[in-house]
Motif scaffolding. Structure first.
Motif, PDB file in Angstrom:
ATOM      1  N   PHE C 208       0.843  -1.194   0.000  1.00 52.67           N
ATOM      2  CA  PHE C 208       0.000   0.000   0.000  1.00 52.67           C
ATOM      3  C   PHE C 208       0.881   1.249   0.000  1.00 52.67           C
ATOM      4  CE2 PHE C 208      -3.872   2.214   0.411  1.00 52.67           C
ATOM      5  CZ  PHE C 208      -3.630   3.321   1.234  1.00 52.67           C
ATOM      6  N   LYS C 212       0.200   4.229  -2.892  1.00 49.67           N
ATOM      7  CA  LYS C 212      -0.907   4.879  -2.183  1.00 49.67           C
ATOM      8  C   LYS C 212      -1.949   5.435  -3.134  1.00 49.67           C
ATOM      9  CE  LYS C 212       0.190   6.384   2.436  1.00 49.67           C
ATOM     10  NZ  LYS C 212       1.654   6.512   2.626  1.00 49.67           N
ATOM     11  N   THR C 216      -5.716   4.035  -3.461  1.00 53.70           N
ATOM     12  CA  THR C 216      -6.806   4.874  -2.950  1.00 53.70           C
ATOM     13  C   THR C 216      -7.833   5.174  -4.028  1.00 53.70           C
ATOM     14  OG1 THR C 216      -5.131   5.912  -1.567  1.00 53.70           O
ATOM     15  CG2 THR C 216      -7.314   6.953  -1.641  1.00 53.70           C
TER      16      THR C 216
END
Lengths: 938, 167, 358
Positions: C208, C212, C216
């Motif tokens: 992650f 990111k 997301t």
């Protein structure tokens, strides 16, 4: 992972194998489950039980059959058989000879068959050769072939001839054999006769065996070949299901579980093994509705093509009690989104209407008939259009001249609450109901009623009665009412018991008449009803002045004091104006409406409100009112009410009524205004259907009749198509119903309500049995407009109806249609006598003393039987014959004696005592003496 | 595969997990296939009725009775102590013959084939007699005619007790 | 309590809550992505589920044969999301320590034979899948409804589950937008991902931390928009497409007042108190300006932010603008939803004459 994993392997193979084994076994179990789920069907269990029941029944029958076999006789026969065998044994040689002969004949026949066959072929081939040669013009070849052909034909004929000979001989030999074996054959036949029924039953019992073969035939995979347990279906091309873009032939598989539905003998079983009730009317092979042609869902509805279990077919319980029973027994629950659930059992009759269209009365459908009669009684068809009911008259009396009949005060109080004047009134009540009893609504309603009265009075034409009341004897009048026959259509105060027995509703219940009309009007009405209302069905009874005055005197004595005391509240102008503003502001602002209103005078406003109110409440739907002839009926059309989607019925806030059509309809009929309870409505939006104060039974019956008004379109081939006679009868019945003929006359056992109040049936209006065969049509047509007394002992009078020519013809053909008779029958103007016949006829006439009753024209004694001089024009000679032969057979309980009991004459000396000759002679005599002119005609 | 693995497999007993797995798997797949096969056979028959109940033997007069001719194509013939059901399909080319009671024969309008009352052909192009259908009695004593079974005289089948009823 | 849940379930409230929870989940993924969290959540969900299912209305919805796959889907997605975050958490922890991610460990890099490892296990999957389908077919009969009637549509008429998201979007958008443009953009956007995503990190392993932005954006569109809308469309939309809480009875007669006003009507009639201009462009000028500004004004502004500049640096201007375009389009959905809920806003640009309603 305690085990070592080999290099190149992600998992331990043995573990994987275990997983594989587990999954495969799981798959196997699942496949097993599929088999079971597919194979174990609830309907199969039902069929197995049916087999058991059938087996039990056959067992019972077997026992009876066994018992029927006379054991002693059986023993005798068996002994005889033994002896017969012995006798035959002695004839062995002869039998052998015959058998040999038969054998050789067999050979000959076989041989000859071959020869014959070959010759047949040769002839055919040679014929072709010859004919084709001729056809192609090859005459030489044809000539060559012809003799060969003839030769072959001769041989063929000879062969056939020989064959005939052989066969005849064979027949002879076989007969010989039979004769030789006669004793054995005969005895065996006798034994077979005695045991036949038992043997058949045993065979039948075998078919119900659930043995190894049964198991194999019905086992899972093998049952594709020829299972015993199988789905049964009936396919009907003539009756279809509507799938919206296609009509699909109905397929009913109900008999898969209802195994014995069309077989006699299972009436005492529980469903689904029960025989259908009234098997000779429905479902039975000899009935008018055999199973194979009409199936089940045609009448019962439901999902006929679904078989799986009890729920699949969408059975519906009759009531809550049965629902609980089904929930316990079958885990019953109603299906979702079902187009056509089954009719509740009590409503099945409603479906008769789908196929039996165009008739007012369906034989063997009493509940449906009652419902439709109630629809007519309450006049539903006045406000609600129903296709096929257009010919029926308006339910209420005409208001075109009402100002000449009653006064305004009566009118207003009557309209407000009809039952306060006459508790038998059919006029429903619009006011003081569940949704309009609030004071502000009542005030407005009062204004409306006042306005309606003013409006109707202004529209009413002037009416002056043509006669005056000169005073009469009320007691005599009361008697006359009962005697003359008023009660065929009217209930009458003072005759409550009789009225109840007759239960007439063609005319109003006569009570409180003295408080309603004035005497002059009543006398005029009685003498000539059409003077006041042209289209009334009320007939004239040809009352004399005295009679009319007497009856008027009695009716005027019937007062309703409490009603007379009622004072109707005068109109509140404010309320009137409020309602008018509501109307006028439909397309205008309130201010604009008020402005318009201000321009109207008081009188104009009242008239406007009256006009609008008549339109609002739909008075014109039941009553003729000037200016409203073209208006459509006020209520929604009911032609397809039975198929109306449930979502289109408004149940209001009432959750106690199940969301079903029949529940809504019944609730609606019992209180039409209930749907407004709990709903916030403006005055102008309140429900308007009036309350008829029906009993639950009446509401139930009308609900049933409405459930029959479905949108299902049965193809022509599936419907009941009336033949010409049935059509004539159906059309005639419409007229007979309109004028309530059947209220007085029992036509072949049908109706004749007034007879219920007579102790002696011969005192009432005559029963019309097989009337078409009895009367001459031209006489009947004449009689309907020129009524004269026929039966001198009758006090009750045939009324003079105001019939149009069409209506008269319709009534004439009514009886023709029932009796299947042609219009005219031989009416001899010249009677041709055999020698001596005329004298014999006159002698018979004297000896039988016909004139003792049929005295008119013969003696001065008062007659107690019809005038024989009129018989020629009135009656058909063939009927006179039948009547003389056996009057009781035609009219049970008639006073006419039978002079030829059991076919034997009571006058053995005349015409040799021959009943037929004597009757013929008398019939001729009546033809001879009969008048040619119709009575009272020019 | 590595040698070790193969060796290990050989040493498994017969009812190893693997063999059980394969047997179960084959059985299951076989079962599913047979279900598919079974599915291709219908459970209901939409063909026209081939058998019917024809009343009682005493309801038929001697001779030829035509009451079932239009509905089921059958003549009920009562003669010489027997009642049998004749097919009304001419054995020549399949037309429907007519019964001529005056001449006591069936005559086919198409090509003139003629049959005696018992169904035997005697004139015209018909090669063989009319066929008879199976006729039996039910337990209630009613006649049942089954058109799926046919009896032919030329094969000697008219002596088969299922082809007639003794009356 | 039930009343409260019904009230919360309304998208006006549940969408913001769901979005907030979503972002919290991503922010604290290291906490969410633990076995402990999973167990606690699982154990808590069981009594919660039974409590929910005890309500007859809710029970009716989840046992409708059509809806059972959705329930299974929800469970699957919940699990898979958690699993992904768990793997991310594990890997990110390792990466922080300088270790290789799990997928890079020698054990996991070892090659194995396709046969039997893959093929054998595929066979298991086939058998298990077949068993599952057969059992399903036996237990849940296909729902047989009434014969097709062209004059009567069932109420509610719901699309299959994979289109319920779009059907829910139809509440807020014009059918052209919700049915053609946005789905088209979704598809195009998904196709475009490999071309605009030049981040070499996360190739073949969960992470992650290193992805990111991608995670997301994608998970927002996937969970907070698509999946959420499907859940709403399946469980919370009843007759007449009215909102019904999970415990609410589907009363046919329920009416929710919802009169929506266009932006141009707000501006001219309510705001300025004058009649709507005849000229179409003038009439819709506010909406047009806002929309143009949103789609074409924002990107250059974002390009000047630190974040924007870093993307341009990494992937180039073209990719940046495409990315921002897609992100803005994706964001237009929640924005429109909020505008509808807060202001009963109908259309930002209302040009029915040109069939263009935004």
């Amino acid at each position: 992972m305690s085990r070592k994993i080999e290099p190149g392997m992600a998992y331990d193979t043995s573990k994987l194998n275990k997983v594989f084994a587990f999954l495969s076994i799981l798959l196997l179990i699942t496949v097993f489950w599929v088999f079971l789920d597919d194979y174990l069907r609830p309907w199969k269990a039902v069929q197995i039980e049916a087999l058991k029941i059938k087996r039990e029944k056959i067992d019972g029958q077997l026992k009876a059959a066994e018992g029927a076999i006379d054991q002693q006789k059986m023993k005798d026969l068996e002994a005889r058989l033994e002896k017969a065998d012995e006798i035959i044994a002695t004839r062995k040689k002869d039998i052998a000879v015959v058998n040999d002969e038969i054998l050789s004949l067999n050979k000959l026949i076989k041989e000859e068959t071959i020869t014959s066959g070959q010759l047949n072929g040769d002839v055919a081939a040679t014929t072709f050769d010859f004919e084709s040669a001729s056809a192609h013009g090859d005459m030489k070849h044809a000539e060559q072939v012809l003799p060969k052909l003839h030769d072959l034909k001769i041989k063929f004929v000879a062969s056939k001839d020989r064959m005939k000979d052989y066969e005849a001989r064979m027949k002879k030999e076989q007969k010989k054999l039979e004769d030789l074996n006669k004793e054995v054959i005969e005895t065996e036949n006798e034994i077979k006769k005695m045991t036949m029924s038992r043997d058949l039953l045993q065979k039948a019992k075998k078919t119900t065996d659930m043995n190894a073969i049964f198991v194999i035939r019905n086992s899972p995979m093998v049952d594709y070949l020829d299972p015993t347990l199988k789905i049964h279906q009936v396919v009907m091309e003539n009756i279809t299901d509507d799938r919206y873009f296609q009509q699909v032939a109905k397929v009913d598989r109900c008999t898969t579980c209802h195994t014995f539905i069309d077989q006699k003998g299972y009436e005492d079983q529980a469903n689904p093994f029960k025989t259908h009730p009234k098997l000779d009317l429905m479902v039975g092979i000899d009935s008018p509705h055999p199973l194979k042609q009409y199936g089940c869902t045609t009448c019962h509805g439901g999902e006929g093509h679904r078989v799986n279990d009890f729920n699949a077919a969408e059975h519906r319980p009759q009531n809550e009690a049965q629902q609980k029973e089904w929930e316990a027994k079958y885990h019953w629950h109603p299906g979702h989104k079902v187009a056509l659930p089954m009719m509740k059992l009590q409503h099945t009759e409603s479906q008769c209407l789908k196929c039996h269209q165009g008739v007012e009365y369906i034989a063997q459908a009493p509940k449906l008939n009652e419902g439709r009669a109630n629809i007519e009684k309450f006049g539903c068809n006045g406000c609600h259009k129903i296709e096929g009911w257009e010919h029926r008259r308006k339910p209420g009396p005409s208001l075109l001249k009402v100002a000449g009949k009653i006064n305004k005060e009566f009118f207003k109080n009557w309209v407000w609450e009809p039952k306060s004047f006459n508790k038998h009134a059919k006029m429903p009540q619009f006011f003081m109901q569940s949704n309009n009893s609030k004071p502000e609504f009542v005030k407005k309603n009062i204004a409306e009623v006042n306005a309606i009265a003013e409006f109707i009075w202004s529209k009413s034409k002037d009416y002056q009665p043509f006669d005056r009341y000169r005073g009469g004897n009320a007691e005599r009048g009361k008697n006359l009412i009962k005697e003359v026959g008023c009660m065929g259509c009217h209930g009458v105060e003072g005759y409550e018991e009789e009225s109840k027995k007759v239960n007439a509703h063609a005319g109003p219940y006569l009570t409180g008449t003295g408080s309603k009309v004035d005497a002059d009007w009543l006398v005029s009405w009685l003498k000539k009803p059409s003077h006041y209302q042209e289209d009334t069905i009320m007939p004239s009874f040809r009352l004399s002045d005295t009679e009319a005055n007497d009856i008027t005197s009695y009716l005027m004595s019937l007062k309703n004091k409490s009603f007379e005391r009622l004072k109707f509240e005068p109109m509140n102008n404010e309320a009137r104006d409020e309602i008018l503003v509501d109307y006028l502001s439909a397309f205008d602002t309130e201010a604009g409406a008020k402005a318009k209103l201000a321009k109207m005078s008081d009188h104009e406003r009242t008239m406007e409100l009256g006009f609008r109110s008549v339109g609002k409440y739909g008075c014109y739907s039941c009553h003729n009112i000037d200016g409203f002839a073209d208006r459509a009926p006020i209520g929604p059309e009911l032609t397809k009410e039975g198929s109306k989607p449930i979502s289109q019925f408004f149940f209001g806030i009432d959750h106690t009524i199940p969301h079903e059509r029949d529940a809504w309809l019944k609730a609606h009929l019992v209180n039409p205004r209930r749907w407004d309870i709990g709903i916030d409505k403006l005055f102008k939006d309140l429900n308007r259907m009036p309350n008829f104060y029906m009993t639950e039974e009446e509401a139930d019956s009308i609900t049933l009749a409405l459930l029959g008004q479905v949108s299902e379109n049965i193809p022509m081939a599936g419907k009941k198509n009336l033949n010409q006679w049935e059509k004539m009868a159906a059309d005639g019945l419409k007229t007979a119903n309109k004028f309530n003929c059947i209220g007085c006359h029992k036509v072949d056992g049908f109706r004749g309500d007034i007879l219920n109040m007579y102790e002696d049936i011969n005192e009432g209006p005559p029963r019309l049995n097989d009337q078409g065969h009895r009367i001459q049509t031209d006489w009947f047509h004449y009689f309907l407009s020129n009524v004269y007394p026929i039966r001198p002992w009758l006090k009750v009078r045939m009324p003079s109806f105001n019939l149009s020519n069409e209506e008269k013809n319709s009534l004439v053909s009514y009886f023709q249609g029932i009796s299947h008779v042609q219009t005219f029958e031989d009416n001899q103007s010249e009677v041709v006598w055999e020698p001596g016949e005329r004298d014999a006829a006159k002698k018979l006439f004297n000896n039988l003393n016909c004139v003792s009753c049929h005295s008119t024209g013969f003696t001065n004694d008062p007659p107690s039987a019809p005038n024989l001089y009129q018989a020629k024009r009135r009656l058909r000679p063939a009927w006179i014959r039948k009547w003389l032969e056996n009057p009781q057979a035609i009219l049970e309980g008639t006073v006419m004696p039978s002079f030829w009991e059991g076919g034997e004459s009571s006058e053995p000396d005349i015409l040799g005592g021959d009943s037929q000759k004597q009757i013929s002679a008398l019939v001729k005599y009546i033809q001879e003496i009969g008048y040619d002119k119709l009575p009272n005609s020019k | 595969m590595s040698e070790d693995v193969r060796l290990q497999l050989n040493r498994r007993e017969f009812f190893s997990f693997l063999s059980v797995a394969w047997i179960a798997f084959t059985a299951a797949v076989g079962g599913l296939l047979s279900l598919a096969f079974r599915f291709s056979y219908p459970n209901v028959n939409f063909e026209p009725e081939m058998e019917f109940l024809a009343g009682r033997t005493d309801e038929y007069p001697p001779g030829v009775d035509e009451r079932w001719k239009n509905q089921f194509g059958v003549w009920m013939v009562k003669m010489e102590g027997r009642l049998f059901a004749l097919s009304n399909i001419c054995t020549h080319l399949g037309c429907i013959p007519t019964w001529l009671p005056a001449e006591i024969k069936f005559k086919c309008p198409c090509h003139g084939s003629g049959y005696y009352m018992n169904g035997v052909n005697f004139e015209g192009p018909a090669p063989r007699p009319l066929e008879r259908y199976k006729i039996t009695l039910t337990a209630e004593g009613k006649i049942k005619v089954d058109k799926t079974k046919v009896f032919r005289q030329e094969k000697g089948e008219w002596d088969n007790p299922d082809s007639y009823l003794t009356v | 309590m039930r009343e409260l849940i019904n009230w919360i379930a309304d998208p006006i409230r549940s969408f913001p809550i769901f979005t907030i929870l979503f972002f919290l989940m991503l922010k604290h993924y290291r906490v969410v992505g633990t076995k402990k969290f999973a167990w606690i959540a699982f154990l808590l969900s069981i009594p919660t589920f039974f409590w929910f299912a005890a309500d007859p209305n809710f029970f009716l919805i989840i046992t409708t044969p059509d809806n059972i796959p959705i329930s299974i889907l929800i469970i699957l997605i919940t699990f898979l999301t958690w699993f992904a975050l768990y793997q991310c958490a594990v890997n990110d922890a390792r990466l922080e320590q300088g270790l290789t991610p799990m997928e890079g460990t020698p054990e996991n890099r070892e090659k194995v034979w396709t046969w039997p490892n893959l093929v054998y296990t595929e066979l298991f999957a086939i058998i298990a899948g077949t068993v599952f389908l057969i059992v399903w077919a036996i237990i849940f009969k296909a729902p047989l409804e009434e014969p097709a009637n062209p004059t009567w549509a069932p109420n509610p008429a719901k699309a299959p589950w994979y289109f319920l998201g779009l059907q829910e979007m139809l509440v807020y958008f014009d059918p052209w937008m919700a049915g053609v443009v946005l789905p088209g953009v979704i598809v195009v956007g998904l196709i475009a991902i490999p071309y605009i995503d030049t981040n070499p990190k996360g190739n073949g392993y969960y992470t992650f931390m290193e992805r990111k932005m991608a995670m997301t954006f994608f998970l927002f569109g996937w969970l907070a928009l698509w999946i959420y809308l499907i859940i709403v469309g399946t469980f919370l939309r009843g007759p007449n497409w009215t909102f019904y809480g999970p415990f609410e009875f589907w009363d046919l007669h329920k009416v929710v007042a919802a009169y929506n006003v266009n932006l141009s009507e707000f501006f001219w009639i309510k705001g300025l108190g004058r009649a709507m201009p005849k000229n179409l462009l003038l009439r819709e000028s506010v909406g047009i300006i806002l929309s143009l500004g949103y789609m074409f004004g924002l990107p250059p502004l974002i390009a000047r932010t630190k974040w924007g500049m870093s993307i341009i640096e990494k992937t180039g201007k073209v990719r940046f603008y495409i990315l921002i375009g897609l992100v803005l389009l994706m964001g237009s959905l929640p924005i429109k939803m909020f505008l509808r809920w807060l202001f009963s806003l109908k259309y930002i640009v209302a040009l029915p004459e040109w069939e263009l309603n935004l």
